[in-house]
Write an enzyme that holds these catalytic residues in place. Structure first.
Site, PDB file in Angstrom:
ATOM      1  CG  HIS A  82     -22.080   8.245 -14.680  1.00  0.00           C
ATOM      2  ND1 HIS A  82     -22.102   9.623 -14.792  1.00  0.00           N
ATOM      3  CD2 HIS A  82     -23.338   7.836 -14.931  1.00  0.00           C
ATOM      4  CE1 HIS A  82     -23.324  10.014 -15.108  1.00  0.00           C
ATOM      5  NE2 HIS A  82     -24.104   8.949 -15.185  1.00  0.00           N
ATOM      6  CG  ASP A 161     -26.906  11.937 -22.071  1.00  0.00           C
ATOM      7  OD1 ASP A 161     -27.728  11.011 -22.236  1.00  0.00           O
ATOM      8  OD2 ASP A 161     -26.531  12.288 -20.951  1.00  0.00           O
ATOM      9  NE  ARG A 168     -33.032   6.980 -22.007  1.00  0.00           N
ATOM     10  CZ  ARG A 168     -31.954   6.874 -21.204  1.00  0.00           C
ATOM     11  NH1 ARG A 168     -31.019   7.805 -21.211  1.00  0.00           N
ATOM     12  NH2 ARG A 168     -31.812   5.840 -20.422  1.00  0.00           N
ATOM     13  CB  SER A 183     -27.417   7.931 -21.393  1.00  0.00           C
ATOM     14  OG  SER A 183     -27.435   8.881 -20.369  1.00  0.00           O
ATOM     15  CE  LYS A 187     -24.426  11.411 -18.156  1.00  0.00           C
ATOM     16  NZ  LYS A 187     -25.739  11.137 -18.672  1.00  0.00           N
TER      17      LYS A 187
HETATM   18  N1  URA Z   1     -27.377   7.591 -15.810  1.00  0.00           N
HETATM   19  C1  URA Z   1     -27.232   8.264 -16.976  1.00  0.00           C
HETATM   20  O1  URA Z   1     -26.444   9.186 -17.076  1.00  0.00           O
HETATM   21  N2  URA Z   1     -28.005   7.882 -18.012  1.00  0.00           N
HETATM   22  C2  URA Z   1     -28.880   6.865 -17.946  1.00  0.00           C
HETATM   23  O2  URA Z   1     -29.524   6.570 -18.928  1.00  0.00           O
HETATM   24  C3  URA Z   1     -29.023   6.171 -16.725  1.00  0.00           C
HETATM   25  C4  URA Z   1     -28.260   6.556 -15.666  1.00  0.00           C
END
Ligand code: URA
Length: 434
Positions: A82, A161, A168, A183, A187
């Site tokens: 990620h 999220d 956001r 966040s 995930k």
């Molecule tokens: N990627 C994400 O999944 N969440 C964030 O808040 C920033 C980048």
């Protein structure tokens, strides 16, 4: 317990308890707490920040807001990846087929565009028919059959999220360390991978612009991952200028395909190889860095990574013909050059501003309900350190609306700094933490 009191406590700089955090996450996920109260809390968190304990509680509450996926039906060490978000960051599009072609099962949950940055799911939708709404069974079957599946957040997995991310995005509350860490890690924990490789961006196009803040974010996420029993590695990489040459959904997909054809830009290829190496090491497919790099390079050279991308696109309902003929991807009606107004070295690029140019063209969302235009964006001809003569193109702009094109162009000029001095080189990789 009342949401009003929680907002006020955070607004006044108090530390929220685990119970209070769970109350708001559960209430928001269930639709019992409205967007306007959560927006106010997000803004209070933005200004007052959260402690490490609050961030850990928030992450777990968000991860547990839906089901925690059990990937034990997939053999082998599942490695997820990620990014904290960047401009022109199409890494997952090229990297996941590269590592899947090396035998690492990729079971990934991705997001949409956020703030000035793009999102993997929006980009993948450039393939006509492509869907990331997979059932749990399809997700697991696809990984077992072709080695790769990418899903969006559903009502089942980290739904808190999903809601917070969209909120956001349109309330200027993205760039807060605790909100980013929770966040991403919620995930990753819910999606069930055994190992997680994080690409933590630093520089003007990142949410955490200063290197010290990016390092702190990386350390916080590695700690959360390890406490949850997952092998977690963070690579801190440069985002002080866009990655590669393209910014915009379909344009980035095209560049990712070219990369898998062995024609990728140097910085992007290097980042994919660095992250891929960490994924192969974490997944036990390679013992040493040099071996992992060689395997990844080989999968590009023999075409197996490109083939993996085509299999993956097809398995998720997309038009895989576009992998072999990028003319089939969405295309903008107007393509116009942005000529340099003077001569000199490109000394600096305000990277977040380039992301905003793409948003102005229609490549991102103004409100939660906005439709995005997949075809628009920018192709950069000159990057930091390049010399440009007056009149030479700095970039090409791809647009469908003349007014938006002019607005983006004006902003683009503000983002580029030209000068007589050659700028100092920044590293692409700053640090690797584990
Ligand atoms: N990627 C994400 O999944 N969440 C964030 O808040 C920033 C980048």
């Amino acid at each position: 317990m009342r949401m009003y009191d929680i907002i006020m406590k955070k607004r006044n700089g108090g530390e929220l308890t685990g119970e209070e955090i769970r109350f708001f996450i559960e209430g928001y996920t269930a639709g019992k707490i409205p967007d306007y109260q959560v927006s106010a809390l997000m803004m209070a968190i933005y200004f007052q920040k959260m402690t490490e304990q609050e961030t850990a509680e928030l992450t777990m509450a968000m991860a547990e807001s839906g089901d925690m996926l059990d990937l034990s039906a997939i053999a082998g060490c599942k490695v997820d990846k990620h990014s904290t978000g960047g401009v022109g960051d199409k890494t997952s599009l090229a990297l996941t087929p590269m590592v899947a072609a090396c035998g690492i099962p990729v079971a990934k949950m991705s997001g949409r565009g956020l703030g000035h940055t793009g999102g993997t799911i929006d980009k993948l939708e450039s393939f006509e028919g492509f869907s990331t709404s997979l059932s749990r069974e399809q997700f697991i079957n696809n990984v077992n059959e072709i080695g790769i599946a990418i899903m969006g957040q559903t009502a089942d997995l980290a739904p808190a999220d999903k809601k917070l991310y969209a909120l956001r995005d349109v309330t200027a509350t993205v760039d807060n360390m605790s909100l980013i860490a929770s966040s991403i890690m919620s995930k990753k924990l819910a999606a069930g991978a055994d190992a997680i490789v994080l690409d933590v961006k630093t520089g003007s196009g990142a949410f955490m612009k200063a290197e010290t803040d990016s390092l702190a974010l990386a350390e916080e996420m590695v700690k959360i991952g390890k406490n949850a029993g997952r092998k977690t590695i963070a690579v801190i990489s440069d985002m002080d200028q866009p990655l590669g040459r393209t910014v915009g959904n379909a344009l980035e997909v095209k560049e990712a395909i070219e990369t898998l054809q062995g024609k990728g830009p140097k910085d992007f290829v290097e980042l994919c190889l660095t992250l891929g190496t960490q994924m192969l090491l974490a997944g036990g497919r390679a013992k040493e860095e040099a071996q992992a790099r060689e395997m990844l390079e080989q999968r590009i050279a023999d075409g197996s990574a490109l083939k993996k991308l085509a299999q993956f696109v097809e398995a998720q309902g997309g038009d895989a013909a576009a992998v072999y003929d990028t003319e089939l991807l969405p295309k903008a009606a107007i393509v116009e050059s942005i000529p340099a107004l003077s001569e000199g070295y490109v000394q600096q690029i305000a990277c977040d501003e380039i992301g905003i140019c793409s948003l102005i063209l229609g490549g991102g969302r103004e409100t939660k309900e906005s439709e995005i235009d997949l075809s628009v964006g920018l192709v950069l001809e000159k990057k930091v350190g390049d010399y440009v003569k007056a009149g030479e193109p700095l970039a090409y702009i791809h647009a469908n609306d003349r007014g938006k094109l002019e607005a983006a162009k004006a902003r683009f000029y503000e983002a580029y700094t030209l000068g007589a001095e050659e700028p100092a080189k920044r590293p692409l990789i700053f640090e690797i933490l584990q």
